[in-house]
Design a protein around this motif. Sequence first.
Motif, PDB file in Angstrom:
ATOM      1  N   ILE A 189       0.873  -1.175   0.000  1.00 35.78           N
ATOM      2  CA  ILE A 189       0.000   0.000   0.000  1.00 35.78           C
ATOM      3  C   ILE A 189       0.910   1.225   0.000  1.00 35.78           C
ATOM      4  O   ILE A 189       1.958   1.227   0.657  1.00 35.78           O
ATOM      5  CB  ILE A 189      -0.965  -0.009   1.207  1.00 35.78           C
ATOM      6  N   LEU A 190       0.531   2.247  -0.753  1.00 34.60           N
ATOM      7  CA  LEU A 190       1.327   3.455  -0.886  1.00 34.60           C
ATOM      8  C   LEU A 190       0.641   4.631  -0.194  1.00 34.60           C
ATOM      9  O   LEU A 190      -0.583   4.649  -0.038  1.00 34.60           O
ATOM     10  CB  LEU A 190       1.538   3.792  -2.358  1.00 34.60           C
ATOM     11  N   ALA A 191       1.448   5.613   0.190  1.00 32.79           N
ATOM     12  CA  ALA A 191       0.914   6.783   0.892  1.00 32.79           C
ATOM     13  C   ALA A 191      -0.219   7.478   0.137  1.00 32.79           C
ATOM     14  O   ALA A 191      -1.231   7.829   0.746  1.00 32.79           O
ATOM     15  CB  ALA A 191       2.045   7.763   1.195  1.00 32.79           C
ATOM     16  N   PRO A 192      -0.113   7.707  -1.188  1.00 31.18           N
ATOM     17  CA  PRO A 192      -1.229   8.352  -1.892  1.00 31.18           C
ATOM     18  C   PRO A 192      -2.517   7.530  -1.838  1.00 31.18           C
ATOM     19  O   PRO A 192      -3.616   8.093  -1.810  1.00 31.18           O
ATOM     20  CB  PRO A 192      -0.714   8.482  -3.327  1.00 31.18           C
ATOM     21  N   GLU A 193      -2.382   6.198  -1.831  1.00 27.67           N
ATOM     22  CA  GLU A 193      -3.570   5.345  -1.721  1.00 27.67           C
ATOM     23  C   GLU A 193      -4.196   5.489  -0.339  1.00 27.67           C
ATOM     24  O   GLU A 193      -5.425   5.571  -0.210  1.00 27.67           O
ATOM     25  CB  GLU A 193      -3.178   3.885  -1.988  1.00 27.67           C
ATOM     26  N   TRP A 194      -3.341   5.519   0.685  1.00 24.89           N
ATOM     27  CA  TRP A 194      -3.860   5.695   2.035  1.00 24.89           C
ATOM     28  C   TRP A 194      -4.566   7.046   2.178  1.00 24.89           C
ATOM     29  O   TRP A 194      -5.630   7.143   2.799  1.00 24.89           O
ATOM     30  CB  TRP A 194      -2.733   5.581   3.064  1.00 24.89           C
ATOM     31  N   GLU A 195      -3.988   8.089   1.619  1.00 21.13           N
ATOM     32  CA  GLU A 195      -4.598   9.418   1.701  1.00 21.13           C
ATOM     33  C   GLU A 195      -5.979   9.426   1.057  1.00 21.13           C
ATOM     34  O   GLU A 195      -6.873  10.163   1.483  1.00 21.13           O
ATOM     35  CB  GLU A 195      -3.695  10.454   1.033  1.00 21.13           C
ATOM     36  N   ARG A 196      -6.150   8.584   0.036  1.00 17.01           N
ATOM     37  CA  ARG A 196      -7.426   8.544  -0.681  1.00 17.01           C
ATOM     38  C   ARG A 196      -8.509   7.784   0.078  1.00 17.01           C
ATOM     39  O   ARG A 196      -9.656   8.218   0.127  1.00 17.01           O
ATOM     40  CB  ARG A 196      -7.220   7.912  -2.061  1.00 17.01           C
ATOM     41  N   HIS A 197      -8.139   6.639   0.708  1.00 16.77           N
ATOM     42  CA  HIS A 197      -9.211   5.821   1.303  1.00 16.77           C
ATOM     43  C   HIS A 197      -9.059   5.536   2.792  1.00 16.77           C
ATOM     44  O   HIS A 197      -9.983   4.973   3.398  1.00 16.77           O
ATOM     45  CB  HIS A 197      -9.354   4.508   0.547  1.00 16.77           C
ATOM     46  N   ARG A 198      -7.923   5.931   3.409  1.00 15.21           N
ATOM     47  CA  ARG A 198      -7.707   5.725   4.841  1.00 15.21           C
ATOM     48  C   ARG A 198      -7.998   4.290   5.287  1.00 15.21           C
ATOM     49  O   ARG A 198      -8.579   4.050   6.344  1.00 15.21           O
ATOM     50  CB  ARG A 198      -8.573   6.696   5.654  1.00 15.21           C
ATOM     51  N   GLY A 199      -7.587   3.341   4.485  1.00 17.16           N
ATOM     52  CA  GLY A 199      -7.757   1.948   4.868  1.00 17.16           C
ATOM     53  C   GLY A 199      -9.127   1.356   4.597  1.00 17.16           C
ATOM     54  O   GLY A 199      -9.405   0.238   5.033  1.00 17.16           O
ATOM     55  N   HIS A 200      -9.946   2.069   3.855  1.00 12.31           N
ATOM     56  CA  HIS A 200     -11.288   1.589   3.501  1.00 12.31           C
ATOM     57  C   HIS A 200     -11.467   1.736   1.982  1.00 12.31           C
ATOM     58  O   HIS A 200     -12.251   2.583   1.525  1.00 12.31           O
ATOM     59  CB  HIS A 200     -12.368   2.380   4.243  1.00 12.31           C
ATOM     60  N   PRO A 201     -10.767   0.924   1.212  1.00 16.26           N
ATOM     61  CA  PRO A 201     -10.771   1.100  -0.249  1.00 16.26           C
ATOM     62  C   PRO A 201     -12.147   0.958  -0.890  1.00 16.26           C
ATOM     63  O   PRO A 201     -12.446   1.642  -1.867  1.00 16.26           O
ATOM     64  CB  PRO A 201      -9.797   0.021  -0.744  1.00 16.26           C
ATOM     65  N   LYS A 202     -12.988   0.092  -0.362  1.00 13.91           N
ATOM     66  CA  LYS A 202     -14.314  -0.114  -0.971  1.00 13.91           C
ATOM     67  C   LYS A 202     -15.202   1.106  -0.796  1.00 13.91           C
ATOM     68  O   LYS A 202     -16.095   1.345  -1.598  1.00 13.91           O
ATOM     69  CB  LYS A 202     -14.986  -1.328  -0.359  1.00 13.91           C
ATOM     70  N   ALA A 203     -14.946   1.886   0.224  1.00 13.98           N
ATOM     71  CA  ALA A 203     -15.803   3.026   0.509  1.00 13.98           C
ATOM     72  C   ALA A 203     -15.625   4.159  -0.498  1.00 13.98           C
ATOM     73  O   ALA A 203     -16.502   5.021  -0.616  1.00 13.98           O
ATOM     74  CB  ALA A 203     -15.531   3.559   1.907  1.00 13.98           C
ATOM     75  N   VAL A 204     -14.510   4.171  -1.222  1.00 14.35           N
ATOM     76  CA  VAL A 204     -14.255   5.279  -2.152  1.00 14.35           C
ATOM     77  C   VAL A 204     -14.404   4.868  -3.604  1.00 14.35           C
ATOM     78  O   VAL A 204     -14.141   5.653  -4.499  1.00 14.35           O
ATOM     79  CB  VAL A 204     -12.861   5.879  -1.927  1.00 14.35           C
ATOM     80  N   ARG A 205     -14.793   3.629  -3.853  1.00 17.96           N
ATOM     81  CA  ARG A 205     -14.953   3.183  -5.236  1.00 17.96           C
ATOM     82  C   ARG A 205     -16.275   3.690  -5.806  1.00 17.96           C
ATOM     83  O   ARG A 205     -17.242   3.828  -5.099  1.00 17.96           O
ATOM     84  CB  ARG A 205     -14.897   1.654  -5.300  1.00 17.96           C
TER      85      ARG A 205
END
Length: 205
Positions: A189-205
């Motif tokens: 996992i990369l910092a820009p990805e974390w900034e986007r979803h804060r550990g909840h990737p499904k919530a931002v799709r």
Amino acid sequence: MSDHLQADFSVKPLLVGERVLLRPFLMDQDAPVLRSLLQDPEVGRLTGSSHGSADREPWGEAAEEKMHAWYGTRHEQADRLDLAVVERATGACVGEAVLNEWDSGNHSCNFRIALVAAGQSRGFGTEAARLIVGYGFEGLGLHRISLGVFAFNPRARRAYEKAGFVVEGIRRDALLYDGAWVDDIVMSILAPEWERHRGHPKAVR
């Protein structure tokens, strides 16, 4: 964020979630659980620390001393972060979460987690991953956090995916367990990805 913050692994934080918290080890309280974690053959299999039933040795005084020496000095380490995973409802330690293999030049490190049976299949692993990964990016300024999960551990892979890790490759036949070769799945996992979803990737799709 990761370009401007110097990682300081010497600080051992208290990270509080809804169901678990992460804190430095307290050997007077945590030793029985840590002992059971190290003795659990299933934990040895899933983490790759065992190559099969032939590897298992009786727990003796030397193993006990080694455990206390290891966990009793985790608070002194300036290049890694080892924290106990604690169930908030009971205050009981259920495992450990670790950021290690720090590469300061590339702002990256490895993540691993191990839970006893009482802490599994309850969402504790995913929440603990989110807590320590979030601290890695927001508190330590890391850019990349990676891990390896063996192919015979799909439950752990799902937990990591829920926390935002993505598969980036496979180390084929990386582990020989009881005479069978097992692939090691590399995730990160990369910092820009974390900034986007804060550990909840499904919530931002």
